[in-house]
Design a protein around this motif. Structure first.
Motif, short mmCIF file in Angstrom:
data_model
loop_
_atom_site.label_atom_id
_atom_site.label_comp_id
_atom_site.label_asym_id
_atom_site.label_seq_id
_atom_site.Cartn_x
_atom_site.Cartn_y
_atom_site.Cartn_z
N ASN A 255 9.81 -37.39 58.22
CA ASN A 255 9.98 -36.70 56.95
C ASN A 255 9.46 -37.54 55.79
OD1 ASN A 255 11.07 -34.57 55.21
ND2 ASN A 255 12.55 -36.12 54.58
N ALA A 256 9.64 -38.84 55.88
CA ALA A 256 9.28 -39.72 54.77
C ALA A 256 7.77 -39.84 54.58
CB ALA A 256 9.88 -41.11 54.98
N ILE A 257 7.01 -39.79 55.67
CA ILE A 257 5.58 -40.07 55.55
C ILE A 257 4.78 -38.87 55.05
CG2 ILE A 257 5.64 -41.87 57.31
CD1 ILE A 257 4.54 -39.87 59.31
N GLY A 258 5.34 -37.64 55.16
CA GLY A 258 4.60 -36.46 54.72
C GLY A 258 3.33 -36.25 55.54
N PRO A 259 2.54 -35.23 55.23
CA PRO A 259 2.75 -34.23 54.18
C PRO A 259 3.71 -33.11 54.59
CG PRO A 259 0.73 -33.72 55.32
CD PRO A 259 1.28 -34.99 55.95
N TYR A 260 4.14 -33.12 55.85
CA TYR A 260 5.04 -32.06 56.34
C TYR A 260 6.47 -32.36 55.91
CZ TYR A 260 0.96 -30.96 59.17
OH TYR A 260 -0.31 -30.63 59.58
N ASP A 261 7.18 -31.32 55.51
CA ASP A 261 8.56 -31.46 55.05
C ASP A 261 9.49 -31.19 56.22
OD1 ASP A 261 10.97 -31.52 53.82
OD2 ASP A 261 10.60 -29.84 52.45
N PHE A 262 10.02 -32.26 56.80
CA PHE A 262 10.90 -32.13 57.96
C PHE A 262 12.37 -32.33 57.61
CE2 PHE A 262 6.94 -33.42 60.32
CZ PHE A 262 6.80 -32.23 61.04
N GLU A 263 12.68 -32.43 56.31
CA GLU A 263 14.09 -32.67 55.96
C GLU A 263 14.97 -31.51 56.42
OE1 GLU A 263 17.13 -33.75 52.32
OE2 GLU A 263 15.00 -33.49 51.89
N GLY A 264 14.52 -30.28 56.18
CA GLY A 264 15.31 -29.13 56.59
C GLY A 264 15.28 -28.90 58.09
N THR A 265 14.08 -28.78 58.64
CA THR A 265 13.93 -28.36 60.04
C THR A 265 14.37 -29.43 61.03
OG1 THR A 265 11.62 -29.09 60.05
CG2 THR A 265 12.04 -26.78 59.47
N VAL A 313 -3.82 -20.42 68.35
CA VAL A 313 -4.30 -20.72 67.00
C VAL A 313 -4.34 -22.24 66.81
CG1 VAL A 313 -3.89 -20.39 64.53
CG2 VAL A 313 -3.28 -18.57 66.16
N CYS A 314 -5.53 -22.77 66.66
CA CYS A 314 -5.69 -24.21 66.52
C CYS A 314 -5.27 -24.68 65.13
CB CYS A 314 -7.14 -24.62 66.78
SG CYS A 314 -7.63 -24.41 68.51
N ASP A 315 -4.84 -25.93 65.05
CA ASP A 315 -4.39 -26.53 63.80
C ASP A 315 -4.95 -27.95 63.75
OD1 ASP A 315 -3.06 -27.51 61.59
OD2 ASP A 315 -1.13 -26.60 62.11
N GLU A 316 -6.18 -28.08 63.28
CA GLU A 316 -6.87 -29.37 63.30
C GLU A 316 -6.19 -30.39 62.39
OE1 GLU A 316 -10.98 -28.87 62.47
OE2 GLU A 316 -11.37 -27.59 64.22
N ASP A 317 -5.67 -29.94 61.26
CA ASP A 317 -5.00 -30.87 60.35
C ASP A 317 -3.77 -31.49 61.01
OD1 ASP A 317 -6.85 -30.37 58.36
OD2 ASP A 317 -5.64 -28.84 57.37
N PHE A 318 -2.99 -30.67 61.70
CA PHE A 318 -1.81 -31.19 62.38
C PHE A 318 -2.22 -32.12 63.52
CE2 PHE A 318 1.32 -30.74 65.87
CZ PHE A 318 2.42 -31.31 65.24
N ASP A 319 -3.29 -31.76 64.22
CA ASP A 319 -3.76 -32.59 65.33
C ASP A 319 -4.15 -33.98 64.84
OD1 ASP A 319 -4.32 -32.56 68.19
OD2 ASP A 319 -6.42 -32.82 67.62
N LYS A 320 -4.87 -34.03 63.72
CA LYS A 320 -5.28 -35.31 63.15
C LYS A 320 -4.07 -36.11 62.67
CE LYS A 320 -9.83 -33.61 61.69
NZ LYS A 320 -10.69 -33.24 60.53
N TRP A 321 -3.10 -35.41 62.11
CA TRP A 321 -1.88 -36.06 61.64
C TRP A 321 -1.12 -36.69 62.81
CZ3 TRP A 321 3.35 -34.92 62.57
CH2 TRP A 321 4.28 -35.57 61.75
N CYS A 322 -1.04 -35.96 63.91
CA CYS A 322 -0.38 -36.51 65.11
C CYS A 322 -1.07 -37.78 65.57
CB CYS A 322 -0.39 -35.48 66.24
SG CYS A 322 0.73 -34.09 66.00
N ASP A 323 -2.39 -37.75 65.65
CA ASP A 323 -3.14 -38.94 66.07
C ASP A 323 -2.84 -40.11 65.14
OD1 ASP A 323 -4.34 -37.63 68.19
OD2 ASP A 323 -6.12 -37.07 67.04
#
Length: 339
Positions: A255-265, A313-323
């Motif tokens: 949650n802290a590193i962003g850009p995804y907001d994981f505080e709620g989920t 449905v591909c999500d390249e931004d998320f894939d790069k973030w995971c890496d």
């Protein structure tokens, strides 16, 4: 019975629509027309925007119902609108709230309907609590015949249940596992989680319609089975026939590193171990039993997604973030080990 469903084609509500139609009720959906081609032939659709109260009132003029089911009410203003539209025009109003409204952190891992409602981490949950409070007030003061239902993590054939994913759904995680890439599992993956197939949820929900024991009451509807997140991801990998390469990362770090907001989920929901006591729904609907086991449901969902390219449905931004995250974790481990 004559039943109006506001929405009626979502993850939870499509299974309910299909079951009610199979039971030969008069089922009417009020929505914008999405997924209409997938509906049973005996289901009617009123095409409209429920958020336009004036338009909705005109389309529903003169109609009364045995039950109205609300699936797309997220903030108090929406249920207040429903009260104006349906007060005196339905024998029952069922509101879909959320099990995420239960207190976080939990004071006890086993959740009953009397577990306090409080979630400082997720506005979505606080809005659901506010909706419940308004409806209960209308029941107490004006006799509005409400029933509140709190789903937990309910899924269907279009998306596998995951803890960490991007904005475009579950496919990119499935693809990473298929491609032999590591995937992020929040925490150490050992916390217990409850997933419920929508076909099981529908059985209990439909049993509450027209049920004299449901008026003025709140129920959660979940499976009795709890599994760890490690088990969920392992089931996916096993069905795909590949090795699971897990990278465990603390939820607060994600949650802290962003850009995804994981505080709620995550922090406000999936990080907690949850086990539900379903005694209350089983007293109201004695024949309710969740029969889709977690491994069976996940395997069937994987097969369905692989057979339907439109769900991939591909999500390249998320894939790069995971890496990026996984490389950072591994580099830190190596540095601290002196490698």
């Amino acid at each position: 019975m004559k039943i109006l469903l506001i929405g009626g084609t979502g993850t939870i509500s499509m299974a309910i629509t299909r079951l009610l139609a199979k039971q030969n009720h008069e089922v009417i959906l009020f929505n914008r027309g999405g997924r209409s081609s997938e509906l049973p032939d005996n289901v009617k659709v009123i095409k409209g925007d429920i958020s336009n109260e004036k338009e909705a009132a005109a389309l529903l003029d003169g109609m009364t119902f045995d039950c109205v089911g609300e699936f797309i009410g997220f903030v108090p203003e929406q249920v207040q609108r429903d009260y104006r539209l349906f007060n005196g025009k339905t024998k029952q109003y069922i509101y879909i709230s959320s099990a995420s409204a239960y207190q976080k952190p939990l004071s006890h891992y086993k959740i009953t309907e009397s577990t306090p409602l409080s979630n400082p981490h997720w506005q979505y949950s606080r809005d659901k609590i506010a909706c419940e409070e308004f409806l209960m007030k209308m029941y107490r003061e004006n006799g509005f015949p409400i029933t509140i239902v709190r789903p937990s993590h309910t899924y269907d054939e279009r998306s596998v249940p995951l803890g960490v994913h991007g904005d475009k759904g579950s496919w990119q995680v499935i693809k990473r596992i298929m491609d032999g890439k590591p995937v992020i599992i929040h925490g150490d993956g050992s916390s217990l989680w409850t997933i419920t197939h929508n076909s099981d949820f529908a059985k209990a929900y439909c049993g509450l319609i027209g049920n004299i024991h449901a008026i003025g009451e709140a129920f959660h509807i979940t499976s009795d089975e709890s599994v760890t997140w490690n088990q969920i991801y392992q089931i996916i990998a096993d069905e795909l026939g590949v090795e699971l390469k897990a990278c465990h990362v603390p939820s607060d770090f994600l949650n802290a590193i962003g850009p995804y907001d994981f505080e709620g989920t995550l922090i406000g929901d999936k990080t907690s171990t949850v086990v539900f006591d379903n005694s209350k729904i089983k007293r109201a609907v004695p024949d309710f039993t969740a029969t889709v086991r977690a491994d069976q449901g996940i395997r069937n969902t994987i097969r369905h997604i692989l057979a339907h390219p439109e769900l991939q449905v591909c999500d390249e931004d998320f894939d790069k973030w995971c890496d990026k995250v996984i490389n950072a974790v591994n580099n830190t481990i190596n540095q601290l080990k002196g490698e």
